[in-house]
Design a protein around this motif. Sequence first.
Motif, PDB file in Angstrom:
ATOM      1  N   LYS A   1       2.698  -8.812 -10.620  1.00  0.00           N
ATOM      2  CA  LYS A   1       2.940  -7.450 -10.158  1.00  0.00           C
ATOM      3  C   LYS A   1       4.351  -7.314  -9.568  1.00  0.00           C
ATOM      4  CE  LYS A   1       2.509  -3.319  -8.810  1.00  0.00           C
ATOM      5  NZ  LYS A   1       2.320  -2.190  -9.708  1.00  0.00           N
TER       6      LYS A   1
ATOM      7  N   PRO B   1       4.760   6.985  -2.325  1.00  0.00           N
ATOM      8  CA  PRO B   1       3.300   7.062  -2.411  1.00  0.00           C
ATOM      9  C   PRO B   1       2.650   5.699  -2.176  1.00  0.00           C
ATOM     10  CG  PRO B   1       4.301   7.262  -4.594  1.00  0.00           C
ATOM     11  CD  PRO B   1       5.425   7.212  -3.614  1.00  0.00           C
TER      12      PRO B   1
ATOM     13  N   ALA C   1       3.845   2.027  -3.470  1.00  0.00           N
ATOM     14  CA  ALA C   1       5.237   2.133  -3.939  1.00  0.00           C
ATOM     15  C   ALA C   1       6.042   0.867  -3.661  1.00  0.00           C
ATOM     16  CB  ALA C   1       5.915   3.320  -3.272  1.00  0.00           C
TER      17      ALA C   1
ATOM     18  N   LYS D   1       6.595  -0.120  -0.089  1.00  0.00           N
ATOM     19  CA  LYS D   1       7.153   0.003   1.267  1.00  0.00           C
ATOM     20  C   LYS D   1       6.754  -1.176   2.150  1.00  0.00           C
ATOM     21  CE  LYS D   1       5.000   3.902   2.053  1.00  0.00           C
ATOM     22  NZ  LYS D   1       4.189   4.037   0.826  1.00  0.00           N
ATOM     23  N   SER D   2       5.459  -1.501   2.148  1.00  0.00           N
ATOM     24  CA  SER D   2       5.014  -2.612   3.000  1.00  0.00           C
ATOM     25  C   SER D   2       5.621  -3.920   2.531  1.00  0.00           C
ATOM     26  CB  SER D   2       3.486  -2.718   2.995  1.00  0.00           C
ATOM     27  OG  SER D   2       2.932  -1.556   3.527  1.00  0.00           O
ATOM     28  N   THR D   3       5.733  -4.082   1.229  1.00  0.00           N
ATOM     29  CA  THR D   3       6.347  -5.303   0.700  1.00  0.00           C
ATOM     30  C   THR D   3       7.758  -5.442   1.245  1.00  0.00           C
ATOM     31  OG1 THR D   3       5.008  -5.176  -1.309  1.00  0.00           O
ATOM     32  CG2 THR D   3       7.049  -6.465  -1.443  1.00  0.00           C
TER      33      THR D   3
HETATM   34  N1  LIG Z   1      -0.156 -10.037  -2.028  1.00  0.00           N
HETATM   35  C1  LIG Z   1      -0.087  -9.284  -3.114  1.00  0.00           C
HETATM   36  N2  LIG Z   1      -0.355  -9.794  -4.334  1.00  0.00           N
HETATM   37  C2  LIG Z   1      -0.257  -9.042  -5.450  1.00  0.00           C
HETATM   38  N3  LIG Z   1       0.098  -7.747  -5.463  1.00  0.00           N
HETATM   39  C3  LIG Z   1       0.376  -7.169  -4.275  1.00  0.00           C
HETATM   40  C4  LIG Z   1       0.303  -7.901  -3.042  1.00  0.00           C
HETATM   41  N4  LIG Z   1       0.640  -7.063  -2.035  1.00  0.00           N
HETATM   42  C5  LIG Z   1       0.913  -5.879  -2.602  1.00  0.00           C
HETATM   43  N5  LIG Z   1       0.768  -5.926  -3.947  1.00  0.00           N
HETATM   44  C6  LIG Z   1       0.996  -4.841  -4.912  1.00  0.00           C
HETATM   45  O1  LIG Z   1       2.361  -4.483  -4.845  1.00  0.00           O
HETATM   46  C7  LIG Z   1       2.511  -3.053  -4.933  1.00  0.00           C
HETATM   47  C8  LIG Z   1       3.248  -2.536  -3.703  1.00  0.00           C
HETATM   48  O2  LIG Z   1       2.396  -2.653  -2.559  1.00  0.00           O
HETATM   49  P1  LIG Z   1       2.856  -2.256  -1.088  1.00  0.00           P
HETATM   50  O3  LIG Z   1       1.729  -2.579  -0.175  1.00  0.00           O
HETATM   51  O4  LIG Z   1       4.181  -2.829  -0.813  1.00  0.00           O
HETATM   52  O5  LIG Z   1       2.994  -0.673  -1.230  1.00  0.00           O
HETATM   53  P2  LIG Z   1       3.128   0.432  -0.115  1.00  0.00           P
HETATM   54  O6  LIG Z   1       4.184   1.358  -0.607  1.00  0.00           O
HETATM   55  O7  LIG Z   1       3.318  -0.188   1.203  1.00  0.00           O
HETATM   56  O8  LIG Z   1       1.751   1.166  -0.150  1.00  0.00           O
HETATM   57  P3  LIG Z   1       0.803   1.571   1.062  1.00  0.00           P
HETATM   58  O9  LIG Z   1       1.430   2.765   1.671  1.00  0.00           O
HETATM   59  O10 LIG Z   1      -0.493   1.853   0.378  1.00  0.00           O
HETATM   60  O11 LIG Z   1       0.737   0.383   1.971  1.00  0.00           O
HETATM   61  C9  LIG Z   1       1.113  -2.497  -5.090  1.00  0.00           C
HETATM   62  O12 LIG Z   1       0.868  -2.300  -6.465  1.00  0.00           O
HETATM   63  C10 LIG Z   1       0.232  -3.591  -4.540  1.00  0.00           C
HETATM   64  O13 LIG Z   1      -1.039  -3.556  -5.164  1.00  0.00           O
END
Ligand SMILES: Nc1ncnc2c1ncn2[C@@H]1O[C@H](COP(=O)(O)OP(=O)(O)OP(=O)(O)O)[C@@H](O)[C@H]1O
Length: 308
Positions: free
Chosen positions: A19, A40, A43, A45-47
Motif C-alpha cells: 500500500k 479525506p 489520504a 495524514k497519519s502516516t
Molecule cells: N500499518 C499499515 N499497513 C498497511 N497499510 C496501512 C498502514 N497504516 C495505514 N495504512 C494505509 O495507508 C493509507 C493511509 O493511511 P493514513 O492512516 O495515513 O491516512 P489518514 O489520512 O491519516 O486517514 P485517517 O484520517 O482515516 O486517519 C490508508 O490506505 C491506510 O489503509
Amino acid sequence: MSDAAIEIDGLSKVYQGGKQALDAVTFTVPRGQIFGLLGPNGAGKSTLINILAGLVNKTGGSARVWGFDIGANPRNSKRAIGIVNQEILFDPFFTPFETLEIQAGLYGVPKAERRTMELLRAVHLEDKANAYSRTLSGGMKRRLMVAKAMVHSPPVLVLDEPTAGVDIELRQQLWAYVRSLNDSGVTVVLTTHYLEEAEELCDRIAIINHGKLIANEPTRELVGKTQEKAVEVVVDRDIAGLPANQCFQKIEAKGERTLVITYRKDRANAGEVLGAVQAAGFGIVDVSTREADLEDVFLSLTRAANAA
Ligand SMILES: Nc1ncnc2c1ncn2[C@@H]1O[C@H](COP(=O)(O)OP(=O)(O)OP(=O)(O)O)[C@@H](O)[C@H]1O
C-alpha cells in the motif's frame, strides 16, 4: 539555518503489502504558523505525522523538523516536535499531574524546569491535577494529551484530528489554547476534517489525497482560488428541457421549477447567466447565489486530482 519549522521533500511510504500511503510529498511548514493538513480518510495524514514522530519508517525522500533531519538526527528532530495523536494514550491510574511528570521524565526535563502546574492551568485542568485520569471526561483527556505533548516545550506542536468527538464548547477552549500557544511562538500543524475550522484557524493549508499533495497555499488564496459559483434560479414554469448556454459550467434541475447553474466567475457573471435563462424562455421568480467555501475548493481539487 532554514527558517522552516518542517521541511518535507519527496516523502514516500509504501507499507508492507504494497500500500502506497505517501507518494513523493513535498511541502514546507513555515515557522510561526498554524498550518492545516487536510485530506479525506486514508489520504496519508497519519502516516506523514507518524513518520515525523519516528513511529513509522519512510521508504523514500526526507524530512526535517526545526532543521534536524529525521533520519540523520532523530533525537533532535523528535525533541523539536510534540505530537497529539488521535488515540488517547495514557495510564488511567495516574493523575494528570503524574502523567505530565512522567512524560517530562521521559524527555529528561530537569525537575527545576518542569512546568506541570502551568500546563495544567493552560488546559483548564488545574483542579483535576490529583484526580485519576480515568475519571476525566473525553474532552479533559484530550486536553491532557495536548499538555502532555508540550512538556518538553517543543517549538512545533502537531495535532492529529484533535477535536474529533469533542463537543463545541471544549473545541473552542482547545482552539483558544492552540491559538495562545501559537501567539507565544509555537508552530502548530493540525489535521482536521472540519474544513471551516481549518479555514478559520490556519494561515496555510496543504491538502493530500491518495498520498499525493494536491494543494499547498495560504488559506485565503486557496479559498479565493475556486472560480466556481452556483446560482439557484426559480422559474415561472415547469422545466421540460434544460437550457444550454456556453456560460453555464453545469446546469441541473432541482425540483420542477428550480435550476441550479454553476458558472466560472472568470468567464461569466450572474447577469449573463440569468440573461441566458430568460433567453431560453423562462421568467425568473427568485434567485439565490452561493460563494464557494473551503469544502467546494477541496472537492474541486480532489476531483481534478482524481481525473488526472
Ligand atoms: N500499518 C499499515 N499497513 C498497511 N497499510 C496501512 C498502514 N497504516 C495505514 N495504512 C494505509 O495507508 C493509507 C493511509 O493511511 P493514513 O492512516 O495515513 O491516512 P489518514 O489520512 O491519516 O486517514 P485517517 O484520517 O482515516 O486517519 C490508508 O490506505 C491506510 O489503509
